[in-house]
Design an enzyme around this catalytic site. Structure first.
Site, PDB file in Angstrom:
ATOM      1  N   SER A 188       0.827  -1.203   0.000  1.00  3.09           N
ATOM      2  CA  SER A 188       0.000   0.000   0.000  1.00  3.09           C
ATOM      3  C   SER A 188       0.868   1.263   0.000  1.00  3.09           C
ATOM      4  O   SER A 188       0.367   2.360  -0.228  1.00  3.09           O
ATOM      5  CB  SER A 188      -0.953  -0.006   1.195  1.00  3.09           C
ATOM      6  OG  SER A 188      -0.231   0.006   2.404  1.00  3.09           O
ATOM      7  N   HIS A 189       2.155   1.131   0.267  1.00  2.00           N
ATOM      8  CA  HIS A 189       3.058   2.280   0.195  1.00  2.00           C
ATOM      9  C   HIS A 189       4.160   2.108  -0.850  1.00  2.00           C
ATOM     10  O   HIS A 189       5.133   2.852  -0.850  1.00  2.00           O
ATOM     11  CB  HIS A 189       3.675   2.567   1.565  1.00  2.00           C
ATOM     12  CG  HIS A 189       2.681   3.109   2.542  1.00  2.00           C
ATOM     13  ND1 HIS A 189       2.156   2.355   3.559  1.00  2.00           N
ATOM     14  CD2 HIS A 189       2.079   4.322   2.617  1.00  2.00           C
ATOM     15  CE1 HIS A 189       1.284   3.095   4.246  1.00  2.00           C
ATOM     16  NE2 HIS A 189       1.216   4.278   3.704  1.00  2.00           N
ATOM     17  N   ARG A 218       1.513   3.848  -4.850  1.00  2.51           N
ATOM     18  CA  ARG A 218       1.401   5.265  -4.498  1.00  2.51           C
ATOM     19  C   ARG A 218       1.778   6.214  -5.637  1.00  2.51           C
ATOM     20  O   ARG A 218       1.525   7.420  -5.551  1.00  2.51           O
ATOM     21  CB  ARG A 218       2.325   5.588  -3.316  1.00  2.51           C
ATOM     22  CG  ARG A 218       1.862   5.007  -2.008  1.00  2.51           C
ATOM     23  CD  ARG A 218       0.997   5.990  -1.258  1.00  2.51           C
ATOM     24  NE  ARG A 218       0.125   5.271  -0.325  1.00  2.51           N
ATOM     25  CZ  ARG A 218      -0.660   5.857   0.568  1.00  2.51           C
ATOM     26  NH1 ARG A 218      -0.686   7.172   0.645  1.00  2.51           N
ATOM     27  NH2 ARG A 218      -1.432   5.140   1.353  1.00  2.51           N
ATOM     28  N   ALA A 239       4.850   5.322   3.981  1.00  2.60           N
ATOM     29  CA  ALA A 239       4.882   4.628   5.266  1.00  2.60           C
ATOM     30  C   ALA A 239       5.783   5.406   6.220  1.00  2.60           C
ATOM     31  O   ALA A 239       6.618   6.214   5.798  1.00  2.60           O
ATOM     32  CB  ALA A 239       5.406   3.210   5.068  1.00  2.60           C
ATOM     33  N   LEU A 240       5.607   5.152   7.515  1.00  2.00           N
ATOM     34  CA  LEU A 240       6.377   5.903   8.508  1.00  2.00           C
ATOM     35  C   LEU A 240       7.602   5.126   8.993  1.00  2.00           C
ATOM     36  O   LEU A 240       8.579   5.730   9.440  1.00  2.00           O
ATOM     37  CB  LEU A 240       5.453   6.267   9.690  1.00  2.00           C
ATOM     38  CG  LEU A 240       5.904   7.377  10.635  1.00  2.00           C
ATOM     39  CD1 LEU A 240       6.253   8.653   9.895  1.00  2.00           C
ATOM     40  CD2 LEU A 240       4.830   7.643  11.690  1.00  2.00           C
ATOM     41  N   ALA A 298      -1.023   2.644  12.202  1.00  3.52           N
ATOM     42  CA  ALA A 298      -2.037   3.684  12.080  1.00  3.52           C
ATOM     43  C   ALA A 298      -2.873   3.676  13.346  1.00  3.52           C
ATOM     44  O   ALA A 298      -3.183   2.607  13.880  1.00  3.52           O
ATOM     45  CB  ALA A 298      -2.923   3.410  10.868  1.00  3.52           C
ATOM     46  N   ASP A 336      -4.912   0.561   2.786  1.00  8.42           N
ATOM     47  CA  ASP A 336      -5.489  -0.783   2.777  1.00  8.42           C
ATOM     48  C   ASP A 336      -6.974  -0.749   2.410  1.00  8.42           C
ATOM     49  O   ASP A 336      -7.481  -1.694   1.806  1.00  8.42           O
ATOM     50  CB  ASP A 336      -5.274  -1.466   4.130  1.00  8.42           C
ATOM     51  CG  ASP A 336      -3.806  -1.818   4.362  1.00  8.42           C
ATOM     52  OD1 ASP A 336      -3.105  -2.109   3.368  1.00  8.42           O
ATOM     53  OD2 ASP A 336      -3.346  -1.780   5.513  1.00  8.42           O
ATOM     54  N   PRO A 392       6.797  -7.706  15.521  1.00 10.85           N
ATOM     55  CA  PRO A 392       6.462  -6.616  14.594  1.00 10.85           C
ATOM     56  C   PRO A 392       7.648  -6.375  13.670  1.00 10.85           C
ATOM     57  O   PRO A 392       8.789  -6.324  14.133  1.00 10.85           O
ATOM     58  CB  PRO A 392       6.255  -5.407  15.520  1.00 10.85           C
ATOM     59  CG  PRO A 392       5.996  -5.967  16.878  1.00 10.85           C
ATOM     60  CD  PRO A 392       6.700  -7.294  16.934  1.00 10.85           C
ATOM     61  N   ARG A 414       8.176  -7.802   7.126  1.00 12.47           N
ATOM     62  CA  ARG A 414       8.925  -6.899   6.239  1.00 12.47           C
ATOM     63  C   ARG A 414      10.342  -7.408   6.010  1.00 12.47           C
ATOM     64  O   ARG A 414      10.852  -7.387   4.885  1.00 12.47           O
ATOM     65  CB  ARG A 414       8.991  -5.490   6.847  1.00 12.47           C
ATOM     66  CG  ARG A 414       7.813  -4.613   6.526  1.00 12.47           C
ATOM     67  CD  ARG A 414       8.145  -3.127   6.701  1.00 12.47           C
ATOM     68  NE  ARG A 414       8.581  -2.794   8.043  1.00 12.47           N
ATOM     69  CZ  ARG A 414       7.759  -2.513   9.051  1.00 12.47           C
ATOM     70  NH1 ARG A 414       6.462  -2.513   8.859  1.00 12.47           N
ATOM     71  NH2 ARG A 414       8.231  -2.205  10.239  1.00 12.47           N
TER      72      ARG A 414
END
Lengths: 345, 345
Positions: A54-55, A59, A130-131, A187, A195, A312, A316
């Site tokens: 999604s990023h 985008r 994304a952050l 988020a 998403d 977490p 990725r």
């Protein structure tokens, strides 16, 4: 190389460096300076590399549409202000947040290492990514980093009737001995906006509790959320309080806009929220005993010990390792569109 | 004054100063120094004043039991270390966290005003109170404050099988023009431990999703949670990630214990978690434009504008105003017990 399959769409695989270069050319062809193009291309390609679709290249149309509308300045030169021994401000000059961070990063790290903690307040900035890419590199240098960014009105505060907050993510990164940094990016909305867009595009329903329609009624239809509806905060009043905190830190404390303040109605096609971003960086070498990285590793081991299968960020890192070994795979049609965008307009 | 009623238990009302003095005498009679007694009594009476019953006089037996067990040192003298221009450490010397904060507070504020941001890392400390009293006073001085504290293993990380984290609250305070500071204090568990204890004492069932029993099965029975069961994080994987962050900031970054590390089995009666606490204080006068308090007020007005009836902290402020005007009402039997505790042992 190219693979054809009767059941699957044709895909093509390319190296990270090639995707980055392609995206850089796209940005340059659509109104950004070479410096800005480099930062945005690296950011977007890294998201694609890590499976954060999604990023990723998803985008690109939004970036180009915003640039074409004149809403965001792709050639902005950020102005860094050294305010105090632990405080750096950047006026992003109506440009993207990532080049503003890049411009202030050296000073921020220097201050964090000297003062033990430092804050970077970015204002007048557009964050459309994304952050986690903003915080992870600090952890790779042995620093602890926290960042928040507000976005655009699409979340109903818990107990309210109408939307006000943005999706307002919180990202955190910490080094650990013997492994990849601990990184999360969440988020404060029940679901990320990207998403919802992806679900709408794919015609999928969302789980319960993610959003409301234009009448404020609960809905699982992503299109109803996008067409005049709104998202809900995650975790009820607690997530809502955190979203409010993100507004205060990202806007009130930087001099940027709240998520509800900017008006892009004169810029059809604009998609990038014009707000602010805050980063806090801490030097854990100032901790009593100075064992941060081994302590964070101990926590990870204990988390695994109580049965946690995935930390977490683990997904990725797995996608990243795969992409770096095998290349990044994209639908051939999407890659063709990207190549077209990269050639002369 | 005393009120009798056929239907209700007899109650008694006393002024905040009188309750504070009573609690101070209790602490002094049970092994704390006069300095520590003053800080804890003010903290505990303030919670009672604000209607935060799970952190008011309800906590006194736990404090006294811990003191009697020899687990926490009521006469500890915190050691403040000036580490860098934005970094203060305190070794609480196995005492309570609040006196450690009080000892370092002046230096912390001085550094925050000078550097723009400062961090206070408290270790070797026991925090047995609400967290909002630690941050609210900074906002009253015009500063923005964030604090986290870890506690004791009672929360199952999202995706794990057994408990590891503490209830690990996050508290935030920010000044605002023309009104009380914006303050919230949220456990990253689905429910605070004190509220489970109160529900157990009152024989009430909890809402769904708060905890599991000793077999890891979902339960609404607070006693099943307290007797070998555990709590769940709020908001699924997101609340769980934030709870992990609280462990890292409160323990790894201070040199304190993780929630799972201390062993009080040799101190029967011990109830106070022996961990660490982190505070970050930011001076918003360093913000571009320097309008933080009016900007936070603007956010509050907008939140009301979208239909929010009650801001975080509003209920506390209402109870506080009532307590200051009318006094603090306690069951007469409870007050009699407190008075007994305050007299010679």
């Amino acid at each position: 190389m190219s693979h054809a399959n009767a059941a699957l769409p044709e895909v093509e695989t390319l190296a990270l460096a090639d995707l980055t270069e392609l995206l850089q050319r796209i940005f340059e062809q659509h109104g950004t300076s070479s410096e800005v193009a480099q930062v945005l291309a690296h950011n977007c390609a890294s998201a694609q590399r890590d499976g954060a679709h999604s990023h990723g290249v998803f985008r690109i149309p939004g970036y180009l549409s915003s640039l074409a509308s004149g809403w965001v300045d792709g050639r902005a030169v950020p102005v860094v202000e050294d305010v105090a021994s632990g405080f750096v401000r950047v006026d992003a000059a109506n440009g993207f947040a990532q080049p503003a961070l890049a411009a202030a990063r050296g000073l921020l790290v220097e201050k964090a290492r000297s003062a033990g903690i430092a804050v970077l307040a970015i204002r007048n900035s557009h964050h459309f990514a994304a952050l986690w890419p903003d915080v992870e590199p600090f952890a790779e240098e042995g620093l602890v980093a926290l960042s928040v960014v507000n976005s655009m009105t699409c979340v109903v505060p818990h107990g309210a009737q109408r939307p006000l907050f943005g999706t307002n993510p919180i990202a955190f990164a910490a080094p650990r001995a013997g492994g990849e940094p601990i990184v999360f990016d969440l988020a404060t909305s029940a679901i990320a906006h990207g998403d919802v867009q992806i679900a709408a595009r794919q015609g999928q329903m969302l789980p319960e509790g993610m959003g409301v329609d234009s009448l404020g009624q609960p809905t699982r239809d992503p299109k109803a959320i996008l067409n005049g509806g709104a998202l809900l905060p995650f975790g009820g009043h607690k997530g809502s309080a955190l979203s409010m905190m993100v507004e205060l830190l990202s806007a009130a404390l930087t001099g940027g806009n709240f998520s509800f303040e900017f008006d892009w109605s004169n810029h059809p096609g604009a998609q990038t929220p014009w707000t602010g971003q805050l980063l806090i960086v801490i030097d854990p070498s100032k901790t009593a005993g100075n064992h941060f990285a081994s302590r964070s590793e101990a926590l990870v081991q204990q988390m695994r010990g109580v049965g946690l299968q995935r930390m977490p960020g683990d997904r990725r890192y797995q996608e990243r390792a795969k992409s770096l070994a095998e290349g990044i795979t994209l639908p051939a049609a999407e890659l063709a569109r990207l190549r077209e965008l990269a050639s002369a307009r």
